[in-house]
Design an enzyme around this catalytic site. Structure first.
Site, PDB file in Angstrom:
ATOM      1  N   HIS A  51       0.825  -1.375   0.069  1.00 41.51           N
ATOM      2  CA  HIS A  51      -0.091   0.141  -0.021  1.00 41.51           C
ATOM      3  C   HIS A  51       0.936   1.357  -0.167  1.00 41.51           C
ATOM      4  O   HIS A  51       0.326   2.320  -0.166  1.00 41.51           O
ATOM      5  CB  HIS A  51      -0.763  -0.041   1.168  1.00 41.51           C
ATOM      6  CG  HIS A  51      -1.953  -1.253   1.116  1.00 41.51           C
ATOM      7  ND1 HIS A  51      -2.942  -0.844   0.026  1.00 41.51           N
ATOM      8  CD2 HIS A  51      -2.273  -2.004   1.750  1.00 41.51           C
ATOM      9  CE1 HIS A  51      -3.885  -1.945   0.091  1.00 41.51           C
ATOM     10  NE2 HIS A  51      -3.674  -2.743   1.202  1.00 41.51           N
ATOM     11  N   ARG A 105       6.854  -6.276   2.959  1.00 43.88           N
ATOM     12  CA  ARG A 105       5.648  -6.823   2.743  1.00 43.88           C
ATOM     13  C   ARG A 105       5.441  -6.657   1.124  1.00 43.88           C
ATOM     14  O   ARG A 105       5.696  -5.493   0.641  1.00 43.88           O
ATOM     15  CB  ARG A 105       4.308  -6.248   3.162  1.00 43.88           C
ATOM     16  CG  ARG A 105       3.125  -6.682   2.677  1.00 43.88           C
ATOM     17  CD  ARG A 105       1.722  -6.344   3.613  1.00 43.88           C
ATOM     18  NE  ARG A 105       1.442  -4.878   3.474  1.00 43.88           N
ATOM     19  CZ  ARG A 105       0.297  -4.661   4.165  1.00 43.88           C
ATOM     20  NH1 ARG A 105      -0.505  -5.215   4.615  1.00 43.88           N
ATOM     21  NH2 ARG A 105       0.114  -3.418   4.077  1.00 43.88           N
ATOM     22  N   ASP A 152      16.786 -12.591  -3.110  1.00 44.82           N
ATOM     23  CA  ASP A 152      18.290 -12.337  -3.677  1.00 44.82           C
ATOM     24  C   ASP A 152      18.604 -11.017  -3.362  1.00 44.82           C
ATOM     25  O   ASP A 152      19.991 -10.831  -3.127  1.00 44.82           O
ATOM     26  CB  ASP A 152      18.244 -12.554  -5.331  1.00 44.82           C
ATOM     27  CG  ASP A 152      18.089 -13.861  -5.607  1.00 44.82           C
ATOM     28  OD1 ASP A 152      18.257 -14.892  -4.710  1.00 44.82           O
ATOM     29  OD2 ASP A 152      17.950 -14.315  -6.852  1.00 44.82           O
ATOM     30  N   GLU A 207      -6.776 -11.998   5.755  1.00 45.81           N
ATOM     31  CA  GLU A 207      -7.582 -10.805   5.690  1.00 45.81           C
ATOM     32  C   GLU A 207      -8.793 -10.978   5.501  1.00 45.81           C
ATOM     33  O   GLU A 207      -9.315  -9.779   4.877  1.00 45.81           O
ATOM     34  CB  GLU A 207      -6.565  -9.760   5.283  1.00 45.81           C
ATOM     35  CG  GLU A 207      -5.937 -10.077   4.098  1.00 45.81           C
ATOM     36  CD  GLU A 207      -4.930  -8.948   3.647  1.00 45.81           C
ATOM     37  OE1 GLU A 207      -5.049  -7.839   4.115  1.00 45.81           O
ATOM     38  OE2 GLU A 207      -4.139  -9.366   2.982  1.00 45.81           O
ATOM     39  N   ASP A 237      -8.788  -5.155   6.376  1.00 44.46           N
ATOM     40  CA  ASP A 237      -9.503  -5.850   5.033  1.00 44.46           C
ATOM     41  C   ASP A 237     -10.607  -6.768   5.784  1.00 44.46           C
ATOM     42  O   ASP A 237     -11.616  -7.041   4.892  1.00 44.46           O
ATOM     43  CB  ASP A 237      -8.307  -6.532   4.479  1.00 44.46           C
ATOM     44  CG  ASP A 237      -7.752  -5.618   3.613  1.00 44.46           C
ATOM     45  OD1 ASP A 237      -8.287  -5.134   2.460  1.00 44.46           O
ATOM     46  OD2 ASP A 237      -6.823  -5.261   3.713  1.00 44.46           O
TER      47      ASP A 237
END
Length: 258
Positions: free
Chosen positions: A48, A73, A87, A152, A177
């Site tokens: 977000h 996230r 990586d 969520e 959510d």
């Protein structure tokens, strides 16, 4: 020489509560300031907040130099994207909108090297191996990766028991959510939402997994910790900054007579 030890993952496995903060300013300087606050973990948000992999990596770097642990996230749990984050040296991943046990198991495979998983072998090019300076990286990386999945919505909650049979390290419940999906958008404090969240936390802990949540409500924070939640985010940098600025403006303007 093995992959760097993931102390955050070890703390979650031991059930030691880790208190964190959401980092969504998408700015390295702001992340560096947050890293001086001494939270156990800081979540750099790629879902977000207006971040991409390069900006997330820049913020992860400055957090790594503090006493806080960086968690990132992803915007979505795609295998190719997970490979890039790993990586880049991000050891702690939070994947949003996980709705089934099969999806959770696919994510586990995405963070592990063959033969157990499908993570592409390109560590000699990667920051994760210190550009091939860690000779045993390929053999030791899997056990140091911490995969947290986010449940969520009602579909995810209905599949929670199946998700908990996977090898994810923890499950994060997203109240905002979930509230929207339950018909209470903007009201994560609705009794039905609170009941569903606390029930989920209880089930996650009972399954031996780390349980997590982001809530700004101190009462809810305490309840989740009392139930055994081990990674709890208690604030958001954007919210703190916005509220502080608005309060400062209000106080300043009040100095001038109408």
């Amino acid at each position: 020489m093995p992959a760097p030890k993931n102390n955050f993952k070890a703390a979650l496995k031991a059930g030691t509560p880790q208190i964190g903060c959401w980092i969504a300013m998408a700015n390295t300087y702001a992340a560096e300031i947050a890293a001086t606050a001494r939270f156990d973990w800081l979540l750099v948000d790629g879902e977000h907040a207006p971040n991409d992999l390069r900006s997330i990596l820049d913020q992860v770097r400055v957090i790594e130099g503090s006493g806080s642990t960086p968690v990132a996230r992803l915007p979505i749990g795609e295998t190719w994207m997970i490979k890039q984050y790993l990586d880049a040296g991000v050891q702690n991943l939070l994947v949003p909108m996980v709705e089934s046990g099969d999806q959770a198991r696919a994510l586990v495979r995405a963070v592990q090297y063959p033969p157990h998983g499908v993570r592409g072998v390109g560590s000699s090019l990667a920051r994760a191996s210190q550009f091939a300076a860690i000779p045993d990286y390929l053999k030791t990386a899997d056990e140091q990766i911490c995969l947290l999945v986010q449940v969520e919505n009602r579909l995810g909650l209905s599949a929670l028991d199946d998700i908990l049979t996977s090898d994810v390290d923890g499950v994060f419940i997203g109240p905002a959510d979930l509230a929207a999906d339950m018909g209470h958008i903007g009201n994560a404090g609705h009794p039905d939402v609170v009941e569903a969240v606390l029930d989920a936390i209880t089930r996650i802990v009972a399954a031996g997994k780390a349980a997590g949540i982001l809530t700004l409500d101190p009462d809810m924070q305490r309840k989740c910790l009392e139930l055994g939640a081990s990674f709890v985010a208690t604030n958001i940098d954007v919210t703190l900054f916005a509220n502080a600025l608005r309060g400062a403006a209000e106080a300043g303007l009040a100095l001038v007579p109408d």
